[in-house]
Every structure is written in structure tokens, then in C-alpha cells.
Design a protein around this motif. Structure first.
Motif, PDB file in Angstrom:
ATOM      1  N   ILE A  19       5.781  -3.626   0.526  1.00 52.46           N
ATOM      2  CA  ILE A  19       4.310  -3.036   0.008  1.00 52.46           C
ATOM      3  C   ILE A  19       3.661  -2.297   1.082  1.00 52.46           C
ATOM      4  O   ILE A  19       3.453  -1.222   0.848  1.00 52.46           O
ATOM      5  N   ARG A  20       3.527  -2.869   2.211  1.00 51.70           N
ATOM      6  CA  ARG A  20       2.577  -2.316   3.328  1.00 51.70           C
ATOM      7  C   ARG A  20       3.296  -1.087   3.675  1.00 51.70           C
ATOM      8  O   ARG A  20       2.601   0.069   3.908  1.00 51.70           O
ATOM      9  N   LEU A  21       4.519  -0.991   3.763  1.00 58.42           N
ATOM     10  CA  LEU A  21       5.378   0.285   4.275  1.00 58.42           C
ATOM     11  C   LEU A  21       5.307   1.565   3.022  1.00 58.42           C
ATOM     12  O   LEU A  21       5.022   2.668   3.484  1.00 58.42           O
ATOM     13  N   ALA A  22       5.453   0.951   1.977  1.00 56.72           N
ATOM     14  CA  ALA A  22       5.099   1.906   0.789  1.00 56.72           C
ATOM     15  C   ALA A  22       3.902   2.609   0.697  1.00 56.72           C
ATOM     16  O   ALA A  22       3.613   3.585   0.573  1.00 56.72           O
ATOM     17  N   VAL A  23       2.821   1.637   0.710  1.00 60.92           N
ATOM     18  CA  VAL A  23       1.506   2.053   0.863  1.00 60.92           C
ATOM     19  C   VAL A  23       1.283   3.215   1.943  1.00 60.92           C
ATOM     20  O   VAL A  23       0.498   4.013   1.698  1.00 60.92           O
ATOM     21  N   ALA A  24       1.652   2.730   3.171  1.00 59.02           N
ATOM     22  CA  ALA A  24       1.406   3.515   4.304  1.00 59.02           C
ATOM     23  C   ALA A  24       2.067   4.964   3.852  1.00 59.02           C
ATOM     24  O   ALA A  24       1.589   6.031   4.324  1.00 59.02           O
ATOM     25  N   ALA A  25       3.276   4.919   3.537  1.00 58.95           N
ATOM     26  CA  ALA A  25       4.076   6.281   3.168  1.00 58.95           C
ATOM     27  C   ALA A  25       3.234   7.096   2.148  1.00 58.95           C
ATOM     28  O   ALA A  25       2.910   8.321   2.310  1.00 58.95           O
TER      29      ALA A  25
END
Length: 137
Positions: A19-25
Motif C-alpha cells: 500500500i505504501r509503495l502504491a501510494v508513493a507512486a
């Protein structure tokens, strides 16, 4: 499913790191992304499967393009925009990403399950399909 007026769910996952990686993207691409339930997952990570997947919500106007961005990241078909402030040389159109290792990941997961009896059933981000459009009369 969590609903917040004016926002639409574009993806979900059980793993907070995904989730954190997708939100960062998404935020890096200029989208507003909120994740109701992420704090609860941080407070009691051992109960993450009981709480259900963590959702990523974006404004309804940006939902379709946000889904397309997340799908392009998953399928490794990202392209560099011409007006990007940084990127590869002028003559290159695509970014080379690492090869997909799904078979290797499945074998490691099976080995981990055989040795320890523990498996990680969903370690990927699940990008939602857009809601069906209502026929106009």
C-alpha cells in the motif's frame, strides 16, 4: 468497502508495504491518495486478515488514470512522459524494469509453506476494475 464522498477505491492489498509503495507512486505522479485503515493495520498488524484489505482511495475524477498507472506498474509497461523533469535519454521511450519472477516467488512460497507451514496468500496489490457505467436513458 470503505466509501468516502468524492473518492473512489482504485486498489487494495493486505500488505501495508504494498500500500505504501502504491501510494508513493500515486503521490509522485501528482494524485491525492488516502488510505483509511492503514493506521489500524499499524496498530494491530497481527489482525490484518481479520480487518480485510487496506484500500487506496483517490478523487473520482482521477480514478481511471490512477488505475491505469497502477496497472502499468504491475505489468511493467511504464512509459516515460516527454515533459518529465528527469528521465532517460531523448531517444528512449520506455524504461527497462526487472523481469517478472512470479514462478520463482511461487516456488519460494511453496517451500516456505512446506518448511514452516506458513504462506503469504496475497502479497501483491489488487487493482480494482472501474465500476460499471449505468446506461443513459
Amino acid at each position: 468497502m470503505t466509501t468516502i464522498k468524492g473518492f473512489q477505491r482504485v486498489a487494495s492489498a493486505y500488505d501495508a508495504t504494498e500500500i505504501r509503495l502504491a501510494v508513493a507512486a500515486l503521490e509522485g505522479a501528482g494524485y491525492i491518495a488516502i488510505t483509511p485503515g492503514l493506521i489500524l493495520n499499524h496498530m494491530a498488524p497481527q489482525r490484518s486478515f481479520a480487518f480485510g484489505p487496506i484500500s487506496i482511495l483517490v478523487p473520482e475524477a482521477d480514478a481511471e488514470t490512477a488505475r491505469a498507472l497502477l496497472r502499468s506498474i504491475q505489468t511493467e509497461t511504464m512509459t516515460v512522459l516527454e515533459d518529465a523533469p528527469f528521465g532517460p535519454e531523448e531517444d528512449e521511450d520506455e524504461v527497462d524494469l526487472p523481469a517478472d519472477c512470479t514462478l520463482w516467488r511461487k516456488l519460494l512460497d511453496a517451500l516456505g509453506f512446506g518448511l514452516a507451514g506458513v504462506s503469504h496468500p496475497r502479497d501483491r496489490l489488487s487493482v480494482d476494475d472501474p465500476p460499471p457505467r449505468m446506461p443513459e436513458e
